[in-house]
Design an enzyme around this catalytic site. Sequence first.
Site, PDB file in Angstrom:
ATOM      1  N   ARG A 297      20.805  -8.365  -7.053  1.00  0.00           N
ATOM      2  CA  ARG A 297      20.797  -6.930  -7.419  1.00  0.00           C
ATOM      3  C   ARG A 297      19.751  -6.590  -8.475  1.00  0.00           C
ATOM      4  NH1 ARG A 297      26.526  -7.810  -7.348  1.00  0.00           N
ATOM      5  NH2 ARG A 297      27.338  -7.270  -5.300  1.00  0.00           N
TER       6      ARG A 297
ATOM      7  N   GLU B   9       8.902  10.282  -6.853  1.00  0.00           N
ATOM      8  CA  GLU B   9       8.223  11.148  -5.891  1.00  0.00           C
ATOM      9  C   GLU B   9       9.117  12.279  -5.379  1.00  0.00           C
ATOM     10  OE1 GLU B   9       5.314   9.153  -3.369  1.00  0.00           O
ATOM     11  OE2 GLU B   9       5.658  10.667  -1.847  1.00  0.00           O
TER      12      GLU B   9
ATOM     13  N   ARG C 232       4.221  13.264  -7.497  1.00  0.00           N
ATOM     14  CA  ARG C 232       3.671  11.936  -7.182  1.00  0.00           C
ATOM     15  C   ARG C 232       3.065  11.862  -5.783  1.00  0.00           C
ATOM     16  NH1 ARG C 232       6.078   5.882  -8.510  1.00  0.00           N
ATOM     17  NH2 ARG C 232       4.436   4.801  -7.378  1.00  0.00           N
TER      18      ARG C 232
ATOM     19  N   ASN D  69      -0.900  10.224  -2.572  1.00  0.00           N
ATOM     20  CA  ASN D  69      -1.015   9.847  -1.160  1.00  0.00           C
ATOM     21  C   ASN D  69      -2.137  10.592  -0.449  1.00  0.00           C
ATOM     22  OD1 ASN D  69       0.892   7.813  -0.646  1.00  0.00           O
ATOM     23  ND2 ASN D  69       2.525   9.309  -0.923  1.00  0.00           N
TER      24      ASN D  69
ATOM     25  N   HIS E  20      -2.149   6.104   7.215  1.00  0.00           N
ATOM     26  CA  HIS E  20      -1.027   5.300   7.715  1.00  0.00           C
ATOM     27  C   HIS E  20      -0.967   5.349   9.240  1.00  0.00           C
ATOM     28  CE1 HIS E  20       1.478   5.290   3.717  1.00  0.00           C
ATOM     29  NE2 HIS E  20       0.481   4.431   3.707  1.00  0.00           N
TER      30      HIS E  20
ATOM     31  N   HIS F  85      -5.923  -1.397   4.489  1.00  0.00           N
ATOM     32  CA  HIS F  85      -5.264  -0.190   3.976  1.00  0.00           C
ATOM     33  C   HIS F  85      -6.291   0.752   3.323  1.00  0.00           C
ATOM     34  CE1 HIS F  85      -2.225   2.351   2.145  1.00  0.00           C
ATOM     35  NE2 HIS F  85      -2.793   2.180   0.969  1.00  0.00           N
TER      36      HIS F  85
HETATM   37  P1  NAD Z   1      -3.920  -7.553   0.432  1.00  0.00           P
HETATM   38  O1  NAD Z   1      -2.801  -7.775  -0.459  1.00  0.00           O
HETATM   39  O2  NAD Z   1      -3.753  -7.886   1.872  1.00  0.00           O
HETATM   40  O3  NAD Z   1      -5.190  -8.323  -0.125  1.00  0.00           O
HETATM   41  C1  NAD Z   1      -6.399  -8.211   0.569  1.00  0.00           C
HETATM   42  C2  NAD Z   1      -6.993  -9.572   0.922  1.00  0.00           C
HETATM   43  O4  NAD Z   1      -7.656 -10.101  -0.222  1.00  0.00           O
HETATM   44  C3  NAD Z   1      -5.999 -10.625   1.350  1.00  0.00           C
HETATM   45  O5  NAD Z   1      -6.578 -11.420   2.349  1.00  0.00           O
HETATM   46  C4  NAD Z   1      -5.795 -11.420   0.080  1.00  0.00           C
HETATM   47  O6  NAD Z   1      -5.363 -12.733   0.330  1.00  0.00           O
HETATM   48  C5  NAD Z   1      -7.186 -11.409  -0.493  1.00  0.00           C
HETATM   49  N1  NAD Z   1      -7.283 -11.567  -1.931  1.00  0.00           N
HETATM   50  C6  NAD Z   1      -6.506 -11.002  -2.867  1.00  0.00           C
HETATM   51  N2  NAD Z   1      -6.995 -11.247  -4.083  1.00  0.00           N
HETATM   52  C7  NAD Z   1      -8.076 -12.024  -3.927  1.00  0.00           C
HETATM   53  C8  NAD Z   1      -9.000 -12.591  -4.810  1.00  0.00           C
HETATM   54  N3  NAD Z   1      -8.959 -12.370  -6.121  1.00  0.00           N
HETATM   55  N4  NAD Z   1      -9.975 -13.365  -4.290  1.00  0.00           N
HETATM   56  C9  NAD Z   1     -10.077 -13.562  -2.954  1.00  0.00           C
HETATM   57  N5  NAD Z   1      -9.249 -13.016  -2.058  1.00  0.00           N
HETATM   58  C10 NAD Z   1      -8.256 -12.243  -2.542  1.00  0.00           C
HETATM   59  O7  NAD Z   1      -4.383  -6.015   0.402  1.00  0.00           O
HETATM   60  P2  NAD Z   1      -4.537  -4.952  -0.773  1.00  0.00           P
HETATM   61  O8  NAD Z   1      -5.637  -4.071  -0.339  1.00  0.00           O
HETATM   62  O9  NAD Z   1      -4.579  -5.563  -2.098  1.00  0.00           O
HETATM   63  O10 NAD Z   1      -3.169  -4.146  -0.687  1.00  0.00           O
HETATM   64  C11 NAD Z   1      -2.822  -3.404   0.451  1.00  0.00           C
HETATM   65  C12 NAD Z   1      -1.326  -3.268   0.480  1.00  0.00           C
HETATM   66  O11 NAD Z   1      -0.903  -2.557  -0.674  1.00  0.00           O
HETATM   67  C13 NAD Z   1      -0.812  -2.512   1.663  1.00  0.00           C
HETATM   68  O12 NAD Z   1       0.304  -3.185   2.183  1.00  0.00           O
HETATM   69  C14 NAD Z   1      -0.390  -1.180   1.092  1.00  0.00           C
HETATM   70  O13 NAD Z   1       0.655  -0.575   1.798  1.00  0.00           O
HETATM   71  C15 NAD Z   1       0.025  -1.556  -0.289  1.00  0.00           C
HETATM   72  N6  NAD Z   1      -0.059  -0.475  -1.252  1.00  0.00           N
HETATM   73  C16 NAD Z   1       1.017  -0.250  -2.031  1.00  0.00           C
HETATM   74  C17 NAD Z   1       0.978   0.739  -2.987  1.00  0.00           C
HETATM   75  C18 NAD Z   1       2.135   0.931  -3.911  1.00  0.00           C
HETATM   76  O14 NAD Z   1       2.158   1.902  -4.649  1.00  0.00           O
HETATM   77  N7  NAD Z   1       3.093   0.045  -3.925  1.00  0.00           N
HETATM   78  C19 NAD Z   1      -0.179   1.501  -3.155  1.00  0.00           C
HETATM   79  C20 NAD Z   1      -1.274   1.235  -2.357  1.00  0.00           C
HETATM   80  C21 NAD Z   1      -1.197   0.238  -1.402  1.00  0.00           C
HETATM   81  N1  GLY Z   2       0.173   4.741  -4.026  1.00  0.00           N
HETATM   82  C1  GLY Z   2       0.926   5.935  -4.120  1.00  0.00           C
HETATM   83  C2  GLY Z   2       1.991   5.877  -5.146  1.00  0.00           C
HETATM   84  O1  GLY Z   2       2.144   4.928  -5.868  1.00  0.00           O
HETATM   85  O2  GLY Z   2       2.723   6.815  -5.253  1.00  0.00           O
END
Ligand code: NAD
Ligand code: GLY
Length: 372
Positions: A128, A244, A248, A252, A259, A272
Amino acid sequence: MPSTAPTAAQRVTIALGERSYPILIGPGLLGQPDTYAGLPVAATALIVSNTTVAPLHAERLQRALAPHYSRVLQLALPDGETYKDWAHLQRIFDTLLAHACDRKTVLFALGGGVVGDMTGFAAASYMRGVPFVQVPTTLLAQVDSSVGGKTAINHPLGKNMIGAFYQPQRVVCDLDVLGTLPARELSAGLAEVIKYGPIADMAFLDWIEAQLPALLARQPQALAHAVQRSCEIKAHVVGQDERESGLRAILNFGHTFGHAIEAGMGYGAWLHGEAVGCGMVMAAELSARLGLVDAAFVARLKRLIQAAGLPVTGPQLAEDNAGRYIELMRLDKKSEAGEIKFVLIDGPGRAAVRGAPDALVREVIDHCCAPA
Ligand code: NAD
Ligand code: GLY
């Protein structure tokens, strides 16, 4: 209780009362034991990473955590958006339970947004709720996903559909780790940096345009400012609307179209940030067609997104392309009673969330997508 942290090169605070926490930004932070001082006391830490990032950076994190915990465990998940699912979330729980981790165990998310979102969701639900720390290693994660407490996994029918709002104890943005990031991933991160300009700060957009060559060359001071200013803007928004209920949603911008691209192409085909970059062009075009901004603004944004190395033409998703985009966008979390809500630019530096007639949305999709 809010955690306290040592002074770092730069610090931005997410102000959420008891759940406030610092974002530390600077070079070399990941491997310094001091970076992790003042976190909740626990016997065990679990570093969750992936098979790409762990070999590059986990050993330094392991050594930096060793003075603070009796046990530092590691789990490397397979790399990729396609593994952001139930089966791989379960592997985090399997590891925690196999090692009899108690409810004080601290999780460390070492990786990009995929690892961060999954680890955060695991932390929100294991026993939890256990504390977690974000150690983002992509630009995208440093400027956006590690900050603000959105955690989730994907469902085959929609992105980030299953998750929780759950804030980390601390975010550690070590600028040095960006040195190992592939160029395509750097560009994907720049999409989320660019996003903050049109929605909140046109002076920042001017700065990004001027500094784009330095950012693409990973010039440390340029990266430091990009991360800091992005986090400041996000902190300001999240501080006013953590869950949100309104404001917030402006974070987006580009994500409704984006998406749809990600889900329609199959997770992982477009990054992404690439989908968001192209989605911002489409959302700006829709804003212009609704009379909210002029064509010159759309052209300017498109030029910058393209110069950052991002796609600006949407992919074909189906024979009835516009119909497929709309079908996918109806699943967006902002939709209300089946009406798609878009984040639109309501004059430079200002965003608004509202619906638009389907016919106009179709026109935008036809205009912005590659011909069939
Ligand atoms: P990711 O986590 O897939 O990382 C991108 C790639 O880079 C992967 O292959 C990873 O292994 C590699 N990588 C990471 N750090 C590295 C480094 N220092 N050196 C070499 N390789 C490295 O993608 P991302 O773009 O970081 O994140 C995208 C994800 O984040 C999506 O799932 C998206 O939905 C999510 N997201 C979440 C929020 C949120 O508010 N929670 C906001 C934006 C995006
Ligand atoms: N990436 C959008 C949010 O965090 O609200």
